[in-house]
Write a protein that holds these residues in place. Structure first.
Motif, mmCIF file in Angstrom:
data_model
loop_
_atom_site.group_PDB
_atom_site.id
_atom_site.type_symbol
_atom_site.label_atom_id
_atom_site.label_comp_id
_atom_site.label_asym_id
_atom_site.label_seq_id
_atom_site.Cartn_x
_atom_site.Cartn_y
_atom_site.Cartn_z
ATOM 1 N N TRP A 157 37.379 19.118 32.373
ATOM 2 C CA TRP A 157 37.122 17.705 32.120
ATOM 3 C C TRP A 157 36.476 17.009 33.310
ATOM 4 C CZ3 TRP A 157 42.879 17.543 30.442
ATOM 5 C CH2 TRP A 157 43.012 18.184 29.209
ATOM 6 N N ASN A 183 32.751 18.800 33.222
ATOM 7 C CA ASN A 183 32.062 18.919 31.931
ATOM 8 C C ASN A 183 31.556 20.332 31.647
ATOM 9 O OD1 ASN A 183 32.486 16.349 30.918
ATOM 10 N ND2 ASN A 183 30.616 15.516 31.816
ATOM 11 N N TYR A 243 29.700 17.208 27.366
ATOM 12 C CA TYR A 243 30.907 16.398 27.213
ATOM 13 C C TYR A 243 31.940 17.195 26.425
ATOM 14 C CZ TYR A 243 33.621 12.101 26.747
ATOM 15 O OH TYR A 243 34.596 11.143 26.830
ATOM 16 N N THR A 244 33.114 17.412 26.992
ATOM 17 C CA THR A 244 34.053 18.401 26.470
ATOM 18 C C THR A 244 34.720 18.009 25.157
ATOM 19 O OG1 THR A 244 35.802 17.499 27.883
ATOM 20 C CG2 THR A 244 34.527 19.363 28.738
ATOM 21 N N THR A 245 34.599 16.750 24.726
ATOM 22 C CA THR A 245 35.160 16.379 23.425
ATOM 23 C C THR A 245 34.252 16.810 22.274
ATOM 24 O OG1 THR A 245 34.172 14.175 23.570
ATOM 25 C CG2 THR A 245 36.443 14.431 24.363
ATOM 26 N N THR A 246 33.004 17.088 22.566
ATOM 27 C CA THR A 246 32.073 17.531 21.524
ATOM 28 C C THR A 246 31.425 18.878 21.843
ATOM 29 O OG1 THR A 246 30.306 16.231 22.563
ATOM 30 C CG2 THR A 246 31.525 15.189 20.762
ATOM 31 N N ASN A 247 31.620 19.403 23.033
ATOM 32 C CA ASN A 247 31.049 20.681 23.437
ATOM 33 C C ASN A 247 32.195 21.614 23.815
ATOM 34 O OD1 ASN A 247 29.035 22.621 24.380
ATOM 35 N ND2 ASN A 247 29.659 22.012 26.440
ATOM 36 N N SER A 265 27.183 19.584 21.734
ATOM 37 C CA SER A 265 27.224 18.120 21.790
ATOM 38 C C SER A 265 26.333 17.464 20.748
ATOM 39 C CB SER A 265 26.812 17.639 23.186
ATOM 40 O OG SER A 265 27.726 18.090 24.169
#
Length: 282
Positions: free
Chosen positions: A56, A59, A84-88, A112
């Motif tokens: 996080w 990234n 971005y780790t919430t989408t990748n 992403s």
């Protein structure tokens, strides 16, 4: 400071069970996370693990492979990506070891830009060879499954929704030693057919169990050498988020567990018909 821990739990001895717990890897919770681990034991009963690790603070996301040799953990990066780790992120890596203990991995990478790609990785000498098998432009897919045939060739199945017609499909991939072959084994509807679990018998025939919506049910598909055959029955028990789990016995007959609030067991006997569902855990 809190950490995410990758913990290996195993037993020693037969007359008395002694659970041993070992931390195989860890990251600080304020800088990353660990998840979706798959475990296999090699021919020396040593653990091999593949899992997703996010950073996080940087990234960077990574797909990690762990092996244990002479008491030491060896950590390798199979693949990595920046975003971005919430989408990748990497999802549900599935690990198999062949007869020479070489690792084979199937994994999904969600990017992403919302594209989702299915990959196969294996280790060739000292580097990881990665092949893209499939790609969809939106994140509508489910857990995949990897198995090896009697030649140690990889076989993979996954489920996804096509954005062109919003139909869910189950797709089957098989490496023949030269190239990948693929086919759609089932076209559903706009409600999910998902979470296939795959096994290959001693005649290299695939067996697949998966969930189906409308009606909520578990389905069994089998290649008889000429055609795909399908069995199934409405469970009326709801369906788990991560799908059924299939194993073949020494005669090649399928047995699988599934369920949501209940764990159900289904097996096929020598008569060739599905036995009634048996409630194991209320």
């Amino acid at each position: 400071m809190k950490k995410y821990l990758l913990i290996l739990v195993f037993t020693l001895g037969f007359s008395q069970i002694n659970w041993q717990i070992e931390i195989a890897d860890s990251v600080h919770t304020d800088s990353g996370g660990i998840g979706w681990a798959s475990l296999k034991l090699d021919s020396l009963s040593q653990p091999r693990i593949v899992y997703y690790q996010s950073g996080w603070d940087t990234n960077w996301v990574r797909l990690i492979y762990l092996s244990k040799t002479q008491g030491q953990w060896i950590k390798e990066t199979v693949d990595s990506s920046y975003g971005y780790t919430t989408t990748n992120y990497y999802v549900w890596p599935d690990l198999c070891l062949d007869r020479n203990d070489h690792p084979h991995i199937a994994f999904v990478h969600r990017y992403s830009d919302n594209t989702v790609k299915l990959f196969y990785a294996n280790k060739v000498t000292n580097y990881w060879s990665i092949q893209k098998l499939d790609s969809i432009p939106e994140p509508r897919w489910s857990k995949h499954s990897l198995a090896l045939d009697t030649n140690d060739y990889p076989v993979i199945t996954w489920a996804y929704r096509s954005p062109a017609d919003t139909v869910w499909r189950i797709k089957y991939f098989h490496w023949d030693g030269i190239s990948w072959n693929s086919e759609i084994i089932y076209d559903g509807n706009d409600l999910p057919d998902f979470c296939p679990s795959l096994a290959i018998d001693f005649e290299n025939r695939p067996h697949i169990v998966y969930y189906q919506r409308n009606p909520d049910s578990v389905k069994y598909a089998f290649w008889n050498g000429t055609d795909w055959q399908f069995w199934g029955d409405r469970t009326n028990q709801g369906m788990g988020n991560y799908g059924p789990f299939l194993k073949l016995d020494s005669s090649g007959y399928p047995h699988f567990i599934h369920g949501w609030a209940q764990i159900m067991f289904t097996g096929m006997g020598t008569s060739g018909s599905l036995k009634p569902l048996e409630l194991l855990v209320p």
